[in-house]
Design an enzyme around this catalytic site. Structure first.
Site, mmCIF file in Angstrom:
data_model
loop_
_atom_site.group_PDB
_atom_site.id
_atom_site.type_symbol
_atom_site.label_atom_id
_atom_site.label_comp_id
_atom_site.label_asym_id
_atom_site.label_seq_id
_atom_site.Cartn_x
_atom_site.Cartn_y
_atom_site.Cartn_z
ATOM 1 N N ARG A 4 12.177 -2.826 -9.176
ATOM 2 C CA ARG A 4 11.980 -3.182 -7.615
ATOM 3 C C ARG A 4 13.015 -4.441 -7.459
ATOM 4 O O ARG A 4 13.191 -5.299 -8.104
ATOM 5 C CB ARG A 4 10.541 -3.492 -7.443
ATOM 6 C CG ARG A 4 9.696 -2.371 -7.567
ATOM 7 C CD ARG A 4 8.213 -2.599 -7.013
ATOM 8 N NE ARG A 4 7.162 -1.560 -7.021
ATOM 9 C CZ ARG A 4 7.248 -0.717 -6.215
ATOM 10 N NH1 ARG A 4 7.853 -0.632 -4.979
ATOM 11 N NH2 ARG A 4 6.093 0.288 -6.286
ATOM 12 N N ARG B 93 -24.796 10.700 -4.793
ATOM 13 C CA ARG B 93 -24.100 9.548 -4.357
ATOM 14 C C ARG B 93 -22.740 9.692 -3.493
ATOM 15 O O ARG B 93 -22.399 10.877 -3.327
ATOM 16 C CB ARG B 93 -23.360 8.593 -5.562
ATOM 17 C CG ARG B 93 -24.303 8.209 -6.564
ATOM 18 C CD ARG B 93 -23.614 7.619 -7.595
ATOM 19 N NE ARG B 93 -24.497 7.244 -8.682
ATOM 20 C CZ ARG B 93 -24.113 6.407 -9.665
ATOM 21 N NH1 ARG B 93 -23.036 6.390 -10.295
ATOM 22 N NH2 ARG B 93 -25.202 5.919 -10.481
ATOM 23 N N GLY C 135 12.560 4.156 -1.523
ATOM 24 C CA GLY C 135 11.815 4.175 -0.436
ATOM 25 C C GLY C 135 11.976 3.244 0.686
ATOM 26 O O GLY C 135 13.446 2.846 0.782
ATOM 27 N N ASN C 136 11.163 2.634 1.275
ATOM 28 C CA ASN C 136 11.364 1.865 2.499
ATOM 29 C C ASN C 136 12.080 0.613 2.137
ATOM 30 O O ASN C 136 13.105 0.237 2.788
ATOM 31 C CB ASN C 136 10.027 1.343 3.029
ATOM 32 C CG ASN C 136 10.106 0.932 4.555
ATOM 33 O OD1 ASN C 136 10.975 1.221 5.310
ATOM 34 N ND2 ASN C 136 9.079 0.671 5.093
ATOM 35 N N THR D 101 14.135 -0.150 -0.567
ATOM 36 C CA THR D 101 15.116 0.188 -1.091
ATOM 37 C C THR D 101 16.220 0.750 0.127
ATOM 38 O O THR D 101 17.579 0.194 0.072
ATOM 39 C CB THR D 101 15.108 1.702 -2.021
ATOM 40 O OG1 THR D 101 14.130 1.122 -3.020
ATOM 41 C CG2 THR D 101 16.465 2.068 -2.422
ATOM 42 N N THR E 12 9.503 8.669 -1.878
ATOM 43 C CA THR E 12 7.990 7.846 -1.769
ATOM 44 C C THR E 12 6.950 8.752 -1.402
ATOM 45 O O THR E 12 6.965 9.524 -0.888
ATOM 46 C CB THR E 12 8.230 6.818 -0.631
ATOM 47 O OG1 THR E 12 7.112 5.892 -0.732
ATOM 48 C CG2 THR E 12 8.568 7.171 0.826
ATOM 49 N N ILE E 13 5.986 8.324 -2.191
ATOM 50 C CA ILE E 13 4.797 8.919 -2.201
ATOM 51 C C ILE E 13 4.051 8.682 -0.848
ATOM 52 O O ILE E 13 3.249 9.296 -0.230
ATOM 53 C CB ILE E 13 3.384 8.871 -3.178
ATOM 54 C CG1 ILE E 13 3.266 7.592 -3.126
ATOM 55 C CG2 ILE E 13 4.224 9.365 -4.459
ATOM 56 C CD1 ILE E 13 1.995 7.118 -4.249
ATOM 57 N N ASP E 14 4.431 7.336 -0.025
ATOM 58 C CA ASP E 14 3.808 6.998 1.015
ATOM 59 C C ASP E 14 4.427 7.941 2.429
ATOM 60 O O ASP E 14 3.640 7.602 3.288
ATOM 61 C CB ASP E 14 4.303 5.428 1.340
ATOM 62 C CG ASP E 14 3.950 4.709 0.165
ATOM 63 O OD1 ASP E 14 2.862 5.066 -0.396
ATOM 64 O OD2 ASP E 14 4.458 3.848 -0.186
#
Length: 218
Positions: free
Chosen positions: A74, A171, A111-112, A114, A134-136
């Site tokens: 990064r 639960r 991604g963003n 980058t 990107t997974i986002d």
């Protein structure tokens, strides 16, 4: 001879190696006299001149191999253009080494953050080709980034598996999904897994109202 650099930056995700393979295949098919320069460790490799000339055989087997064989580190967009004690920024070094390598273009998979750096470099005169990974799924102007679909499948699979434990112990489980500052991944995973409620960062919520809604559904 054309010289084209290629790098991967930021977090890893599914599809990086196959995307690199597809880029190389297209380059070799469309350009007769070309040399592909692999830049290792993302933008750091371009700052430190950590590169290698790639041959067609280097791309063999990438379609089924996870990760990125170019490796990734990064680089913060906030500090990429900050001057050091010598008055030189990382962006300055990238531009200098781009020219030193005599590149005709730089292919950037990221991604963003980058792509923010890629846009800055483009404004400095570099020929940039950006591939949104990107997974986002948060790249502007992109309907779906590669890596996103696989992340949805994996997230939904994990929730499917944890439901048996939730039922066995009576639960309610709160499952946190990645996605940076956008809710695409949480929304898609939640819908796919049949979640009772989905909390998105774009929409304010009240824990009390969420609790009341869940009690009504029990």
């Amino acid at each position: 001879m054309k010289r084209i650099g290629i790098l991967t930056s930021g977090g890893d995700c599914a599809g990086l190696n196959p995307a690199i393979y597809a880029v190389a295949k297209a380059i070799y098919r469309k350009i007769d006299d070309v040399e592909i320069i692999g830049i290792l460790d993302g933008y750091t490799g371009l700052i430190d001149l950590n590169t290698k000339v790639l041959k067609p055989k280097d791309f063999e087997g990438l379609l089924t191999k996870g990760g990125t064989f170019l490796r990734s580190i990064r680089q913060s967009f906030k500090t990429i253009d900050v001057k050091d004690e010598n008055g030189i920024s990382k962006a300055d070094k990238i531009v200098k080494n781009y020219n030193k390598l005599d590149l005709d273009a730089l292919v950037v998979l990221g991604g963003n953050g980058t792509h923010k750096i890629a846009n800055l470099l483009s404004e400095r005169g570099l020929n940039i080709v950006g591939l949104p990974k990107t997974i986002d799924n948060d790249i502007f102007g992109t309907e779906e980034t590669f890596g996103y679909d696989t992340a949805v499948q994996v997230g939904a699979d994990y929730i499917d598996r944890i439901q048996t434990t939730a039922a066995s112990h009576s639960r309610v489980f709160v499952v946190e999904i990645m996605g940076n500052k956008v809710g695409w991944l949480a929304l898609s995973v939640g819908v796919s897994a049949g979640a009772d409620a989905i909390i998105l960062p774009e929409i304010p919520y009240s824990a009390e109202k969420l609790n009341d809604a869940l009690k009504k559904d029990t």
